[in-house]
Structure formats: C-alpha cells, structure tokens
Design a protein around this motif. Structure first.
Motif, short mmCIF file in Angstrom:
data_model
loop_
_atom_site.label_atom_id
_atom_site.label_comp_id
_atom_site.label_asym_id
_atom_site.label_seq_id
_atom_site.Cartn_x
_atom_site.Cartn_y
_atom_site.Cartn_z
N ARG A 253 0.90 -1.10 0.13
CA ARG A 253 -0.17 -0.09 -0.08
C ARG A 253 0.91 1.01 -0.05
NH1 ARG A 253 -2.14 3.96 -0.51
NH2 ARG A 253 -4.58 4.72 0.16
N GLU A 254 1.83 1.12 0.74
CA GLU A 254 2.87 2.20 0.88
C GLU A 254 3.59 2.61 -0.50
OE1 GLU A 254 1.49 0.96 4.53
OE2 GLU A 254 2.56 -0.24 3.10
N TYR A 255 4.01 1.53 -1.14
CA TYR A 255 4.59 1.44 -2.41
C TYR A 255 3.76 2.52 -3.51
CZ TYR A 255 6.65 -0.03 -6.91
OH TYR A 255 7.16 -0.07 -8.22
N TYR A 256 2.36 2.09 -3.45
CA TYR A 256 1.64 2.61 -4.63
C TYR A 256 1.30 4.04 -4.06
CZ TYR A 256 1.52 -1.94 -6.50
OH TYR A 256 2.03 -2.98 -7.05
N ALA A 257 1.24 4.48 -2.84
CA ALA A 257 0.99 5.95 -2.25
C ALA A 257 2.06 6.70 -2.51
CB ALA A 257 0.77 5.57 -0.92
N THR A 258 3.31 6.32 -2.98
CA THR A 258 4.38 7.32 -3.15
C THR A 258 4.62 7.97 -4.55
OG1 THR A 258 5.84 5.60 -2.98
CG2 THR A 258 5.60 6.65 -0.89
N ALA A 259 4.08 7.11 -5.35
CA ALA A 259 4.61 7.54 -6.78
C ALA A 259 3.49 6.56 -7.81
CB ALA A 259 5.89 7.19 -7.34
#
Length: 506
Positions: free
Chosen positions: A171-177
């Motif tokens: 989830r964090e990976y897709y939230a940053t870029a």
C-alpha cells in the motif's frame, strides 16, 4: 485599545472554531450544538399514543412470526462444469478495498471473480483504514481466512501473502508514486473484456497487478453463469466471521431467545445465558437496523422536527461536508417524503412495527454501531413502544464488549451475524447493510421486511389519519414486502437479488 480587543476576539475565535468544527464533523456526536437547544418531541403524537396503548391479536402476531412459505427456489451455486484450476497462474492480483464492512464484503466477492476471469492468484484483500472510524481491522481480523481459502480451493488460488520477489508491492509503495503495476482506472461496473484488455497485459509484463480503487468495479450483467455463481459462493459460503465473533454472536442470540429474569444488563450484572434450552421455550426476536445518523439526516435534507435550530445545524453540516451540493436540497420536505426519500426516524420505524402487529412483548435488537442523531431523546420514543429493546451494550458484558470496542468493522460483523439468526429483519433505511442482508436472507428464505418508504412518507404527511386507517394501510402495503423472491433486473446487484443467477426454480 480597540485593536487589542479585536485581537482578543480573534484569539477567542481561534480557540473555539476548532472545537466547533470538530463536533460538526464528528459522526459520533448525538446532535450538534444547535439541535440541542430545542427539545426533540414526537412528530406523530396521536399515532404514538395509539401505538403505546395498542394490544395485538394473537392471529396478527402469529402471522408475522410464521416463517416464509416455500418459494419454490433453492440455492444454486454449483458451477455448470466441474471446478478446475488452470495449470499455471498468470500472476498475482491485489485489491485494496475501502468503505464499510458490507461494501468491502461485496468487493471481496468481485475480487475472487476477477481473479478467476484472469486465471490469476488472489492475494488476501487489503482493507483500507476507514477514514471516519479509524478502524484498522484487517481481512483476517474479520473473516475466517482458513475457511475462505478452503471453500474456494477448487475455484481459484488464494495466498495470504505475496512471495518475497513481490514483497515490494505494498500500500505504501503505491501511495508514493505512479507505478506501472497499479490499475487505478478501472471503471465502475467494468466488463470482463475491460479486465482482459487492461489488466491481463500488466500481469503478463510484471507478474502482478494491484487494483485500487476496487469497490463496485465488476459489472452485474453479461457475465458467464459460472462467474455469477462463484460470486455468490464467496458471499454466502466463503465469507464467515472469525470464531470469536461467531461465539459472541451465538451468546447474544441465546440471551435474546432465552432471557434471564434480570430485566436489563448493568455493570457486572449482564443477562445470564440459559444453558439448558429445554428449561424454556425459545423466544423469537426482531433485528432492527436503525440507520439514522447525522450524515444521513443531513444528506437527506428532510425535516425531522427539531425546529429551526436543527434545520440550521444540518444545513451548516451539509455546507461543510458537501459544500451544499446535495440534490435533495432543491425539494421541499413534503416532496421528499411523498417520494420516499426521507430516512425513517426511530419514532417512525417503531410506528411501522407497531402497525404490523408487534407489541410491547416483542424482543427487539438494535443493530447499529453509529450513534442515532438526536440521541436518547429520539430513541426513547421507540423504547416507549418496545420496552424489551436490546443492543450490544445491554446484552454483552464489559469484558465481552472489550473484544470489539472501537472496531467498527467487528461491531458491524456482530450485528450482521445476529441479524442472520433473527426471526425477522427490518432496516429503517436502505444502505449497504440493508442490501447485503436482504440478499443473504432471501438466499436462505428468511423473513425480511422492506419498508415502503413512499407509502410511509405519504401516511406520515397525513396529520389527520387515525390509528386504524394507518394500520390498515401499513398491513396492506407490506403484504408482499416480507422477503419474497424478487428476480434481479439488469444493473441490479447480484448480492441483493440472488435469483435467478444463484438460485434455481424447483
């Protein structure tokens, strides 16, 4: 001096405004500061008085407690071909689900179907933190994962976690870029072809596709029968709650059916279970999903009898939350009610139940984790008609409630479980829980009363209607609204209308 007083005034406003807006935004507030200035009074006093004094005949009572007759339809979720897994999975599908419990439940069913369509492996869905309730419950906190995987093992591959080579897909990976493996353009009610044309290439290139948002992202129409039945298999067989929710639900259902001599649960003195079911005859009970929170009241733009103060409070709430963009605002209260677009207050849903024949001996369970707008002042009108009214707080001990305290999804799961074990279910207003339970109880052929909102709106507008006229109109208007099979029409939800896709005519 004037400058100093002005600065002091602005300073005071700076302190007060955050408090004001916090209470305004909070869905947990019983009522805004404005509505608390005016006492909430019954809107239908002459009907309420008759309802409190009524005595129902045994014949009317028995008619409504009797289960539904055989509709000639049976659950039918077996696929036309023997279930089989493809020799090789095309990759992993992740979905990130927002919304409340029942919206997420339907999305899980759709996710299984999409994974099947793509010949992919489904990762246990990720549940987003609810922005209102701040509930961080995971799929495994709510649903029995082992059961979920086992029931569907012949239909699709499901894994709890991604293998190490894909551990970066979070989830964090897709939230940053912007990421090439994320699918963020899935249209509402997307077709099979859309998934094959847009998601399959991503799986082929990267071995993984993460779809977010995903709620309501699969069409209900023009799908293979096996896919439709698989969705129902997930919903009605694959998704069961975790053991501690089922155990607590069973305990509360037992206390509703076999109440002890203690009339109410208090601290350290909750209703004791009757372990010997032969000692007493099992009683019957109704579950009422009482959906009348501040968001609903404000968004409806209806008048609920709280006077000018309440109207002002709700208008301000609409302006802050939706910037005044509420379609109903252009209509008068009379127009909204005659169209059935106003949610039922506790007083009004109580009058409906009383007119149908339920009396002050009826055990009523309130299913809702949201605070009723207007608080005890509105709830008390319902309690006058149904003094044997219970909820989680009155039935469960403090220790039992501690297991689910502050967890909106688990509270909703408990209510769902109890609702599926009740003799009769009724919801005060349409919504995701209403839709989910109507479909599930239809599938199980269980009595479910669907209020005729337009009829009720028109009856409540008539201030001169007598109790006998009101009751006659209610009974006549709800003869065919008690859970009878209704065939799904195009664009309607499979989860609310499981026939004919997932039920077969005998």
């Amino acid at each position: 001096m004037r400058h100093q007083s002005g600065g002091a005034l602005f300073g005071l406003l700076g302190l007060l405004l955050p408090v004001f807006f916090l209470s305004l935004f909070s869905p947990l507030s019983h009522a805004s500061a404005f509505s608390e200035w005016n006492a909430i009074k019954p809107r239908h006093m002459h009907l309420l008085k008759s309802a409190v004094e009524r005595q129902s005949s045994d014949s009317v009572q028995n008619e409504f407690w009797n289960p539904l007759s055989d509709p000639g339809w049976r659950p039918c979720i077996q696929t036309t071909n023997a279930p089989s897994l493809p020799e090789k999975s095309r990759g992993y599908v992740q979905v990130f689900l927002d919304g409340g419990l029942n919206q997420q439940r339907m999305a899980v069913c759709d996710a299984v179907a999409v994974a099947k369509i793509l010949n992919a492996t489904l990762v246990i869905p990720y549940l987003e933190v609810n922005p209102v309730w701040q509930d961080s419950s995971s799929f495994g906190d709510i649903f029995d994962v082992e059961h979920f995987i086992d029931v569907l093992k012949d239909d699709i591959r499901i894994v709890r976690d991604l293998p190490d080579e894909f551990s970066w897909s979070t989830r964090e990976y897709y939230a940053t870029a912007i990421r090439p493996t994320r699918i963020k353009t899935a249209p509402v009610r997307a077709t099979v072809n859309w998934y094959l044309e847009n998601v399959s290439p991503v799986l082929q290139s990267y071995g993984i596709a993460a779809i977010a948002p995903f709620s309501h992202r699969l069409t209900y129409d023009n799908l293979p029968m096996d896919i439709q039945r698989l969705r129902c298999k997930v919903n009605f067989e694959g998704l069961i709650f975790v053991p501690h929710i089922r155990a607590l639900g069973d305990s509360l259902v037992n206390r509703l059916r076999y109440p002890s001599d203690d009339s109410r649960a208090t601290a350290g003195n909750y209703l004791r279970e009757v372990t010997d079911s032969t000692a007493k005859k099992a009683g019957k009970f109704v579950v009422l999903h009482l959906r009348f929170d501040k968001d609903m009241a404000a968004h409806s733009a209806c008048d609920f009898g709280g006077g000018k103060a309440e109207k002002l409070a709700l208008a301000k709430y609409r302006q802050v939350i939706w910037q005044g963009r509420v379609l109903n605002s252009q209509f008068t209260d009379e127009e909204l009610r005659s169209q059935g677009r106003c949610p039922l207050t506790p007083e009004e849903i109580g009058l409906l139940l009383a007119a149908l024949g339920f009396d002050n001996t009826t055990r009523l369970y309130l299913a809702s984790h949201k605070v009723v707008y207007g608080g005890e002042a509105r709830i008390s009108m319902l309690r006058k008609m149904f003094p044997l009214m219970e909820d989680k707080k009155s039935l469960a001990s403090a220790d039992e409630r501690a297991q689910i305290k502050g967890k909106a999804s688990l509270l909703a799961a408990l209510d769902y479980y109890i609702s599926m074990h009740s003799d009769i279910f009724i919801s005060a207003s349409p919504g995701n829980m209403h839709n989910a339970l109507v479909g599930h109880r239809t599938y199980e052929n269980m009595k479910t009363i669907r209020p005729s909102m337009a009829l009720l709106g028109q009856l409540f507008l008539n201030k001169n209607i007598s109790w006998s006229e009101f009751q006659e109109a209610i009974i006549e208007g709800h003869k065919n609204r008690q859970g009878q099979i209704r065939l799904r029409k195009p664009k309607q939800s499979l989860y609310t209308y499981p026939a004919p896709d997932c039920m077969c005519s005998a």
